[in-house]
Design a protein around this motif. Structure first.
Motif, mmCIF file in Angstrom:
data_model
loop_
_atom_site.group_PDB
_atom_site.id
_atom_site.type_symbol
_atom_site.label_atom_id
_atom_site.label_comp_id
_atom_site.label_asym_id
_atom_site.label_seq_id
_atom_site.Cartn_x
_atom_site.Cartn_y
_atom_site.Cartn_z
ATOM 1 N N GLY A 127 0.817 -1.205 0.000
ATOM 2 C CA GLY A 127 0.000 0.000 0.000
ATOM 3 C C GLY A 127 0.849 1.252 0.000
ATOM 4 O O GLY A 127 2.054 1.202 0.240
ATOM 5 N N ALA A 128 0.213 2.390 -0.269
ATOM 6 C CA ALA A 128 0.906 3.675 -0.303
ATOM 7 C C ALA A 128 0.915 4.284 1.102
ATOM 8 O O ALA A 128 0.129 3.904 1.957
ATOM 9 C CB ALA A 128 0.209 4.606 -1.287
ATOM 10 N N ARG A 129 1.784 5.230 1.304
ATOM 11 C CA ARG A 129 1.834 5.942 2.592
ATOM 12 C C ARG A 129 1.137 7.284 2.449
ATOM 13 O O ARG A 129 1.286 7.971 1.458
ATOM 14 C CB ARG A 129 3.280 6.151 3.020
ATOM 15 C CG ARG A 129 3.994 4.849 3.299
ATOM 16 C CD ARG A 129 5.272 5.091 4.092
ATOM 17 N NE ARG A 129 5.956 3.842 4.353
ATOM 18 C CZ ARG A 129 5.739 3.068 5.406
ATOM 19 N NH1 ARG A 129 4.862 3.427 6.303
ATOM 20 N NH2 ARG A 129 6.406 1.950 5.571
ATOM 21 N N ASP A 130 0.384 7.650 3.484
ATOM 22 C CA ASP A 130 -0.267 8.959 3.477
ATOM 23 C C ASP A 130 0.675 10.005 4.075
ATOM 24 O O ASP A 130 1.840 9.717 4.350
ATOM 25 C CB ASP A 130 -1.616 8.902 4.207
ATOM 26 C CG ASP A 130 -1.488 8.501 5.672
ATOM 27 O OD1 ASP A 130 -0.358 8.424 6.176
ATOM 28 O OD2 ASP A 130 -2.541 8.267 6.312
ATOM 29 N N GLU A 131 0.163 11.211 4.278
ATOM 30 C CA GLU A 131 0.991 12.318 4.757
ATOM 31 C C GLU A 131 1.611 12.051 6.129
ATOM 32 O O GLU A 131 2.693 12.524 6.442
ATOM 33 C CB GLU A 131 0.174 13.624 4.822
ATOM 34 C CG GLU A 131 -0.250 14.154 3.474
ATOM 35 C CD GLU A 131 -1.519 13.468 2.968
ATOM 36 O OE1 GLU A 131 -2.355 12.991 3.768
ATOM 37 O OE2 GLU A 131 -1.663 13.387 1.738
ATOM 38 N N SER A 132 0.914 11.294 6.962
ATOM 39 C CA SER A 132 1.424 11.020 8.303
ATOM 40 C C SER A 132 2.363 9.810 8.342
ATOM 41 O O SER A 132 2.876 9.469 9.402
ATOM 42 C CB SER A 132 0.252 10.802 9.262
ATOM 43 O OG SER A 132 -0.476 9.648 8.886
#
Length: 96
Positions: free
Chosen positions: A46-51
């Motif tokens: 999965g991708a990483r979000d801003e946090s």
């Protein structure tokens, strides 16, 4: 297959399209378009979000999907042709 995609990438195997039209006309290999439908073989974590938190993908291995005509990168793994694309290139999941 011993390949694990990274981040939000997905490994897809194209599904073969019909060689005959509904009217019974046989389409030669040279006139066929590449199918825009495939089966998900493997997905990344999965991708990483801003946090920095990992956001899981909406597709899973075994899903039948639709994707754009020019989506993904064609690769050959263990003698078979596959596409590696980002989840954002996938238009939708075809329900059985």
């Amino acid at each position: 297959m011993k390949f694990r995609p990274l981040h939000d990438r997905v490994v897809v195997k194209r599904l073969e399209s019909d060689t005959k039209t509904k009217g019974g006309i046989i389409i030669p290999d040279t006139a066929k378009e590449k199918p825009q439908e495939g089966q998900v073989i493997a997905v990344g974590p999965g991708a990483r979000d801003e946090s920095g938190k990992v956001v899981a993908l909406d597709v899973k291995a075994g899903d039948r999907i639709l994707f754009g005509k020019w989506s993904g990168t064609e690769v050959k793994i263990e003698g078979e042709d596959f596409l590696i694309m980002k989840e954002s290139d996938i238009m939708g999941v075809v329900e059985a």
